[in-house]
Motif scaffolding. Structure first.
Motif, PDB file in Angstrom:
ATOM      1  N   ILE A 112      -4.469  10.722  -6.026  1.00 37.03           N
ATOM      2  CA  ILE A 112      -4.509   9.980  -4.763  1.00 37.03           C
ATOM      3  C   ILE A 112      -3.287   9.078  -4.695  1.00 37.03           C
ATOM      4  N   HIS A 113      -2.629   9.088  -3.563  1.00 37.70           N
ATOM      5  CA  HIS A 113      -1.411   8.302  -3.376  1.00 37.70           C
ATOM      6  C   HIS A 113      -1.643   7.251  -2.289  1.00 37.70           C
ATOM      7  N   PRO A 114      -1.946   6.014  -2.683  1.00 39.70           N
ATOM      8  CA  PRO A 114      -2.204   4.960  -1.697  1.00 39.70           C
ATOM      9  C   PRO A 114      -0.988   4.722  -0.811  1.00 39.70           C
ATOM     10  N   ALA A 115      -1.248   4.486   0.461  1.00 38.53           N
ATOM     11  CA  ALA A 115      -0.161   4.219   1.409  1.00 38.53           C
ATOM     12  C   ALA A 115      -0.725   3.519   2.633  1.00 38.53           C
ATOM     13  N   LEU A 116       0.076   2.672   3.237  1.00 34.80           N
ATOM     14  CA  LEU A 116      -0.336   2.031   4.487  1.00 34.80           C
ATOM     15  C   LEU A 116      -0.450   3.093   5.579  1.00 34.80           C
ATOM     16  N   SER A 117      -1.527   3.020   6.317  1.00 32.71           N
ATOM     17  CA  SER A 117      -1.678   3.940   7.441  1.00 32.71           C
ATOM     18  C   SER A 117      -0.752   3.521   8.578  1.00 32.71           C
ATOM     19  N   LYS A 118      -0.523   4.440   9.492  1.00 32.36           N
ATOM     20  CA  LYS A 118       0.316   4.134  10.658  1.00 32.36           C
ATOM     21  C   LYS A 118      -0.284   2.986  11.453  1.00 32.36           C
ATOM     22  N   ALA A 119      -1.614   2.967  11.564  1.00 24.15           N
ATOM     23  CA  ALA A 119      -2.282   1.895  12.310  1.00 24.15           C
ATOM     24  C   ALA A 119      -2.005   0.543  11.672  1.00 24.15           C
ATOM     25  N   SER A 120      -2.033   0.479  10.328  1.00 26.81           N
ATOM     26  CA  SER A 120      -1.799  -0.793   9.637  1.00 26.81           C
ATOM     27  C   SER A 120      -0.352  -1.237   9.747  1.00 26.81           C
ATOM     28  N   VAL A 121       0.585  -0.277   9.695  1.00 31.63           N
ATOM     29  CA  VAL A 121       2.003  -0.635   9.834  1.00 31.63           C
ATOM     30  C   VAL A 121       2.253  -1.284  11.197  1.00 31.63           C
TER      31      VAL A 121
END
Length: 396
Positions: free
Chosen positions: A368-377
């Motif tokens: 699993i690769h954690p990443a900010l979602s587009k909504a959060s950005v």
């Protein structure tokens, strides 16, 4: 012309993203930290259901009738003792000698019962991967049995007391109900037995969402356990996945492998003392609480891996909460507290979190690769502009 316009829009978006990332690397206020991260906090519920068989408790009618007659004979004229005072004498006698007046029935009382335990988790990808504690979703059998005993006992006892109150045609005071409750409690704990049949467990995730009218609603979804460790003293980490996740708000994990002493520690979660408060509306339960402190030490667990000590307040229900630093990035996973010496009460200000170096072992094993979602950005960019008082740009 169209190609030029597209390039300009792309360049503007790229510059905005870079500028925001630079801003994100700087310290922010606790208010902004909460505003940025609270949308990605979720409540974890483990729902256990089973058919419960418990021996019913009956009053020994012969002895009880003698007790009532003896109380009546204290004041045959009724001029000294009121009916309420006579009832008080009966109840206190039942409380003082419960084994004399209560007996366990041979028959079992059957009911389908449900027990819910809860904690906290947080989203790390827009499609619904969640980090939480293993012990929230993987309680041992003794813990679950005890929960069923307490829950079933409360329900059956209430039914028994209400039945007594109805048969006596009297309204019990709160003190009288408590005395009877304690009497039943002693009897059930030593005389009655309970059998659990067909025990089942389901994991749910609850989170907030706004509808088209900007009203907050609670979404509840089934969750799958992808990978888990074991409760303390094991590595108390679990990774969950909810289905149909799409561009959900997320938290950003810190890239720092070590945490400095004195680092700000902000915990966002669902502590039970706040969520179980009867004066609060049911709708507000899904709003997470923020407690603040600092990292006061980095120690070693009995398993040989590091744990973060902090003085930010936590309680039951806070398990699985993210610990964020002053930049809004997650530095640990709230896991356990300390007990006051000689009691079962949590000691204030001596709480511990699992560092990301341990959490990342589980993320790597599940690929699993954690990443900010587009909504959060986009949301975090708007927050950054708002706190810099560029209100018109923030709305855009």
């Amino acid at each position: 012309m169209i190609a030029t316009t597209v390039r300009k829009q792309f360049f503007f978006a790229l510059v905005s993203s870079v500028l925001w990332q630079i801003s994100f690397a700087q310290a922010i206020s606790s208010e902004q930290n909460y505003a940025m991260n609270s949308p990605g906090i979720v409540m974890i519920q483990a729902v256990f259901s089973a058919t419960v068989y418990v021996k019913d408790i009956q009053i020994n009618e012969e002895r009880f009738d003698k007790l009532v007659d003896s109380v009546k004979n204290l004041d045959k004229s009724g001029s000294i003792l009121s009916p309420g005072q006579k009832l008080d004498i009966v109840v206190k006698t039942l409380y003082k000698s419960p084994f004399r007046y209560f007996i366990a029935d041979k028959e079992y009382y059957k009911q389908v019962h449900r027990v819910v335990t809860s904690g906290t988790g947080f989203l790390i990808t827009g499609d619904g991967y969640i980090i939480t504690n293993c012990h929230i979703i993987d309680h041992d059998s003794a813990f679950i049995r005890n929960k069923f005993i307490l829950s079933t006992f409360q329900e059956v006892t209430e039914q028994n007391i209400n039945s007594l109150q109805s048969s006596w045609a009297m309204t019990l005071t709160d003190e009288q109900r408590n005395l009877l409750y304690n009497a039943y409690g002693l009897i059930y704990s030593q005389v009655s037995s309970m059998i659990l049949y067909d025990l089942k467990k389901e994991i749910y995730v609850l989170y907030r969402a706004d509808d088209i009218n900007d009203n907050t609603k609670t979404i509840k979804k089934r969750a799958e356990v992808l990978v888990k460790g074991s409760p303390m003293p094991g590595k108390d980490v679990a990774i969950l996945k909810i289905q149909d996740g799409n561009n959900l708000p997320t938290l950003m994990l810190s890239k720092d492998s070590l945490v400095d002493i004195g680092t700000q520690a902000l915990v966002l979660g669902y502590p039970e003392p706040a969520n179980d408060n009867s004066f609060l509306s049911a709708e507000s339960i899904i709003e997470p609480s923020l407690t603040a402190g600092i990292v006061s030490a980095v120690k070693e667990s009995v398993g040989g891996w590091p744990v973060i000590q902090m003085d930010a307040l936590i309680s039951h229900g806070s398990s699985g909460s993210p610990v964020c630093n002053g930049k809004g990035k997650v530095i640990g996973l709230t896991t356990f507290g300390s007990l006051e010496q000689g009691s079962n009460l949590l000691a204030s200000g001596f709480n511990f979190a699992i560092p990301l170096s341990v959490v990342k072992e589980f993320l790597d094993s599940a690929k699993i690769h954690p990443a900010l979602s587009k909504a959060s950005v986009i949301y975090n960019q708007g927050l950054d502009l708002f706190y810099k008082e560029y209100y018109k740009n923030a709305l855009g």
